[in-house]
Design a protein around this motif. Sequence first.
Motif, PDB file in Angstrom:
ATOM      1  N   LEU A 120       0.743  -1.253  -0.077  1.00  0.00           N
ATOM      2  CA  LEU A 120      -0.111  -0.095  -0.028  1.00  0.00           C
ATOM      3  C   LEU A 120       0.835   1.108  -0.045  1.00  0.00           C
ATOM      4  O   LEU A 120       0.531   2.066  -0.606  1.00  0.00           O
ATOM      5  CB  LEU A 120      -1.061   0.034   1.302  1.00  0.00           C
ATOM      6  N   ALA A 121       1.777   1.323   0.983  1.00  0.00           N
ATOM      7  CA  ALA A 121       2.677   2.418   1.049  1.00  0.00           C
ATOM      8  C   ALA A 121       3.629   2.566  -0.447  1.00  0.00           C
ATOM      9  O   ALA A 121       3.740   3.842  -0.859  1.00  0.00           O
ATOM     10  CB  ALA A 121       3.974   2.141   2.049  1.00  0.00           C
ATOM     11  N   GLU A 122       3.987   1.690  -1.029  1.00  0.00           N
ATOM     12  CA  GLU A 122       4.636   1.866  -2.350  1.00  0.00           C
ATOM     13  C   GLU A 122       3.514   2.395  -3.517  1.00  0.00           C
ATOM     14  O   GLU A 122       4.058   3.129  -4.239  1.00  0.00           O
ATOM     15  CB  GLU A 122       5.023   0.190  -2.687  1.00  0.00           C
ATOM     16  N   LEU A 123       2.262   1.804  -3.378  1.00  0.00           N
ATOM     17  CA  LEU A 123       1.204   2.333  -4.466  1.00  0.00           C
ATOM     18  C   LEU A 123       0.923   3.757  -3.985  1.00  0.00           C
ATOM     19  O   LEU A 123       1.017   4.671  -4.925  1.00  0.00           O
ATOM     20  CB  LEU A 123      -0.004   1.625  -4.128  1.00  0.00           C
ATOM     21  N   MET A 124       0.838   4.350  -3.006  1.00  0.00           N
ATOM     22  CA  MET A 124       0.715   5.453  -2.382  1.00  0.00           C
ATOM     23  C   MET A 124       2.082   6.367  -2.964  1.00  0.00           C
ATOM     24  O   MET A 124       1.776   7.593  -3.256  1.00  0.00           O
ATOM     25  CB  MET A 124       0.433   5.755  -0.977  1.00  0.00           C
ATOM     26  N   TRP A 125       3.086   5.894  -2.756  1.00  0.00           N
ATOM     27  CA  TRP A 125       4.344   6.740  -3.195  1.00  0.00           C
ATOM     28  C   TRP A 125       4.282   6.831  -4.646  1.00  0.00           C
ATOM     29  O   TRP A 125       4.698   7.994  -5.139  1.00  0.00           O
ATOM     30  CB  TRP A 125       5.468   5.926  -2.625  1.00  0.00           C
ATOM     31  N   ASP A 126       3.947   5.890  -5.311  1.00  0.00           N
ATOM     32  CA  ASP A 126       3.899   6.192  -6.959  1.00  0.00           C
ATOM     33  C   ASP A 126       2.671   7.210  -7.365  1.00  0.00           C
ATOM     34  O   ASP A 126       2.966   7.927  -8.246  1.00  0.00           O
ATOM     35  CB  ASP A 126       3.438   4.827  -7.594  1.00  0.00           C
ATOM     36  N   LEU A 127       1.561   7.059  -6.287  1.00  0.00           N
ATOM     37  CA  LEU A 127       0.555   8.026  -6.762  1.00  0.00           C
ATOM     38  C   LEU A 127       0.951   9.612  -6.550  1.00  0.00           C
ATOM     39  O   LEU A 127       0.696  10.621  -7.273  1.00  0.00           O
ATOM     40  CB  LEU A 127      -0.898   7.941  -5.942  1.00  0.00           C
ATOM     41  N   ASP A 150       5.106   2.917  11.523  1.00  0.00           N
ATOM     42  CA  ASP A 150       5.649   3.846  10.659  1.00  0.00           C
ATOM     43  C   ASP A 150       4.962   3.960   9.251  1.00  0.00           C
ATOM     44  O   ASP A 150       4.530   4.763   8.714  1.00  0.00           O
ATOM     45  CB  ASP A 150       7.206   3.825  10.377  1.00  0.00           C
ATOM     46  N   LEU A 151       4.735   2.594   8.968  1.00  0.00           N
ATOM     47  CA  LEU A 151       3.972   2.520   7.552  1.00  0.00           C
ATOM     48  C   LEU A 151       2.384   3.308   7.555  1.00  0.00           C
ATOM     49  O   LEU A 151       1.967   3.718   6.633  1.00  0.00           O
ATOM     50  CB  LEU A 151       3.674   1.099   7.153  1.00  0.00           C
ATOM     51  N   ILE A 152       1.759   2.967   8.679  1.00  0.00           N
ATOM     52  CA  ILE A 152       0.602   3.634   8.935  1.00  0.00           C
ATOM     53  C   ILE A 152       0.705   4.947   8.746  1.00  0.00           C
ATOM     54  O   ILE A 152      -0.315   5.672   8.609  1.00  0.00           O
ATOM     55  CB  ILE A 152      -0.288   2.957   9.929  1.00  0.00           C
ATOM     56  N   ALA A 153       1.703   5.618   9.595  1.00  0.00           N
ATOM     57  CA  ALA A 153       1.883   6.958   9.838  1.00  0.00           C
ATOM     58  C   ALA A 153       1.967   7.504   8.459  1.00  0.00           C
ATOM     59  O   ALA A 153       1.761   8.610   8.105  1.00  0.00           O
ATOM     60  CB  ALA A 153       2.990   7.078  10.705  1.00  0.00           C
ATOM     61  N   PHE A 154       2.831   6.817   7.472  1.00  0.00           N
ATOM     62  CA  PHE A 154       2.917   7.463   6.250  1.00  0.00           C
ATOM     63  C   PHE A 154       1.724   7.340   5.360  1.00  0.00           C
ATOM     64  O   PHE A 154       1.587   8.359   4.816  1.00  0.00           O
ATOM     65  CB  PHE A 154       4.061   6.455   5.564  1.00  0.00           C
ATOM     66  N   LEU A 155       0.771   6.349   5.582  1.00  0.00           N
ATOM     67  CA  LEU A 155      -0.365   6.187   4.757  1.00  0.00           C
ATOM     68  C   LEU A 155      -1.224   7.500   5.325  1.00  0.00           C
ATOM     69  O   LEU A 155      -2.129   7.737   4.796  1.00  0.00           O
ATOM     70  CB  LEU A 155      -1.034   4.781   4.958  1.00  0.00           C
ATOM     71  N   ASN A 156      -1.229   7.612   6.594  1.00  0.00           N
ATOM     72  CA  ASN A 156      -2.106   8.597   7.286  1.00  0.00           C
ATOM     73  C   ASN A 156      -1.828   9.869   6.896  1.00  0.00           C
ATOM     74  O   ASN A 156      -2.772  10.991   7.095  1.00  0.00           O
ATOM     75  CB  ASN A 156      -2.237   8.316   8.926  1.00  0.00           C
ATOM     76  N   THR A 157      -0.547  10.058   6.501  1.00  0.00           N
ATOM     77  CA  THR A 157      -0.326  11.731   5.962  1.00  0.00           C
ATOM     78  C   THR A 157      -0.965  11.826   4.985  1.00  0.00           C
ATOM     79  O   THR A 157      -0.807  11.079   3.705  1.00  0.00           O
ATOM     80  CB  THR A 157       1.079  11.876   5.584  1.00  0.00           C
ATOM     81  N   SER A 158      -1.584  13.133   4.720  1.00  0.00           N
ATOM     82  CA  SER A 158      -2.631  13.468   3.586  1.00  0.00           C
ATOM     83  C   SER A 158      -1.483  14.039   2.277  1.00  0.00           C
ATOM     84  O   SER A 158      -1.029  15.118   2.364  1.00  0.00           O
ATOM     85  CB  SER A 158      -3.353  14.561   3.913  1.00  0.00           C
ATOM     86  N   HIS A 159      -1.107  12.957   1.539  1.00  0.00           N
ATOM     87  CA  HIS A 159       0.093  13.064   0.399  1.00  0.00           C
ATOM     88  C   HIS A 159      -0.849  13.558  -0.721  1.00  0.00           C
ATOM     89  O   HIS A 159      -0.158  14.425  -1.537  1.00  0.00           O
ATOM     90  CB  HIS A 159       0.612  11.940   0.288  1.00  0.00           C
ATOM     91  N   ILE A 195      -7.343   5.839   1.881  1.00  0.00           N
ATOM     92  CA  ILE A 195      -7.663   4.254   1.622  1.00  0.00           C
ATOM     93  C   ILE A 195      -8.899   4.040   1.919  1.00  0.00           C
ATOM     94  O   ILE A 195      -9.446   4.759   2.828  1.00  0.00           O
ATOM     95  CB  ILE A 195      -6.854   3.424   2.935  1.00  0.00           C
ATOM     96  N   ARG A 196      -9.594   3.162   1.231  1.00  0.00           N
ATOM     97  CA  ARG A 196     -11.132   2.539   1.354  1.00  0.00           C
ATOM     98  C   ARG A 196     -10.892   1.212   1.484  1.00  0.00           C
ATOM     99  O   ARG A 196     -10.505   0.411   0.800  1.00  0.00           O
ATOM    100  CB  ARG A 196     -11.818   3.058   0.321  1.00  0.00           C
ATOM    101  N   ILE A 197     -11.750   0.623   2.319  1.00  0.00           N
ATOM    102  CA  ILE A 197     -11.763  -1.121   2.819  1.00  0.00           C
ATOM    103  C   ILE A 197     -13.125  -1.340   2.197  1.00  0.00           C
ATOM    104  O   ILE A 197     -14.477  -0.862   2.399  1.00  0.00           O
ATOM    105  CB  ILE A 197     -11.703  -1.275   4.068  1.00  0.00           C
ATOM    106  N   VAL A 198     -13.264  -2.525   1.401  1.00  0.00           N
ATOM    107  CA  VAL A 198     -14.364  -3.067   1.196  1.00  0.00           C
ATOM    108  C   VAL A 198     -14.263  -4.584   1.726  1.00  0.00           C
ATOM    109  O   VAL A 198     -13.602  -5.288   1.321  1.00  0.00           O
ATOM    110  CB  VAL A 198     -14.711  -3.235  -0.346  1.00  0.00           C
ATOM    111  N   ALA A 199     -15.014  -5.053   2.605  1.00  0.00           N
ATOM    112  CA  ALA A 199     -14.850  -6.282   3.371  1.00  0.00           C
ATOM    113  C   ALA A 199     -16.127  -7.188   3.509  1.00  0.00           C
ATOM    114  O   ALA A 199     -17.230  -6.552   3.340  1.00  0.00           O
ATOM    115  CB  ALA A 199     -14.357  -6.014   4.793  1.00  0.00           C
ATOM    116  N   SER A 200     -15.883  -8.221   3.658  1.00  0.00           N
ATOM    117  CA  SER A 200     -16.945  -9.223   3.768  1.00  0.00           C
ATOM    118  C   SER A 200     -17.030 -10.007   5.196  1.00  0.00           C
ATOM    119  O   SER A 200     -15.838 -10.251   5.810  1.00  0.00           O
ATOM    120  CB  SER A 200     -17.190 -10.200   2.870  1.00  0.00           C
TER     121      SER A 200
END
Length: 363
Positions: free
Chosen positions: A128-135, A161-170, A208-213
């Motif tokens: 997820l972090a790599e995808l976000m970084w590419d975006l 640290d990974l969640i902190a990176f994803l939580n930052t509004s990039h 991030i959006r989650i679709v779960a069952s």
Amino acid sequence: MEPNEIEEDEFGFSRNYFLSKEIGNPGKKSAHKLSDIDLVDEQELRDAVAKIEQKHEQEIDDLIKSYKSLYQEWVLELRCGFGLLMYGFGSKRTLLEDFASSALAEYSVIVINGYLQSINLKQVLITLAELMWDLVKTQTNTSSGTLCKHQQPFNTRSMDDLIAFLNTSHIEDDDCFVCVVVHNIAGPGLRDPETQQYLSRLAACPNIRIVASIDQVNALLLWDKKMVHTQFNWYWHHVPTFAPYKVEATFMPLILAQGSSSQSVKTASIVLQSLTPNAQSVFRVLAEHQLAHPDEEGMPTNNLYAICRERFLVSSQVTLNSHLTEFKDHELVKMRRDSDGQDCLYIPIPNEALQKIMQELSQ
């Protein structure tokens, strides 16, 4: 008869019943054991289950079509910041994957198979972090914003640290997000409290959006009020499909069935095919040693590292440990001590089944 007499009569009956049980023969026990049950082969039982004809096919097809007409509404709910939670009788795996492949084609999607016995959640966060970084890099290519050219490798970071990176509004565009599809979010590999906390924090990240069952009634006990309404922010959908849990059941042991070697081969092969070529090669080294030395208790970790280093499969002990962690998470490899006190690695699969696995890897 008066009501009081009726109550006394019922009380007397129940009291006498339990007294008779106590006085009867409390020390007598059944001689039957679970081992006395004549169990069938697991693969034979699965084949029999697969031959069961599904009923009401036309009605089920019409039901699935009605769900497909709601895809655009579901996408709108994701764009509004909700997470989608699908519940109802039947496997929802095919439905969610069809929704992701058709309605979410313009978004990045990651799938977590929660029905597996163990899941490497950190690897999911790294992806997820790599995808976000590419975006982020794609967005800054058309602007003059500053971007760090030497981004720290994500695999060296902790979960927090990974969640902190994803939580930052990039990303400035709120409509740009990465969707995480979770099949059975209360599955055996995800239902522990720590993992659920990480998933809820991940769901609260802005892009991030989650679709779960969910597939069991006790799933709601995993979450508190904050997780449900603030972090996951669930939008509930009742989508019974009445579809059999064919794929999900592949990884779960059947009651009153003996495990077969063919089933072990099938399950292990599926896991190995999902790993990197280097990880498969490390597993092959361990398997070849076990087949060549059937009387030994296992392969010492130092010996495995020396051979893998010699064949350029790993560059350090850290790399080997990461592969071994993956194997242990999927119960492909276990550790025990030999008579000399050395830590040895072994594959808990019969040699006949292990040979079949090696043949499939070589194809």
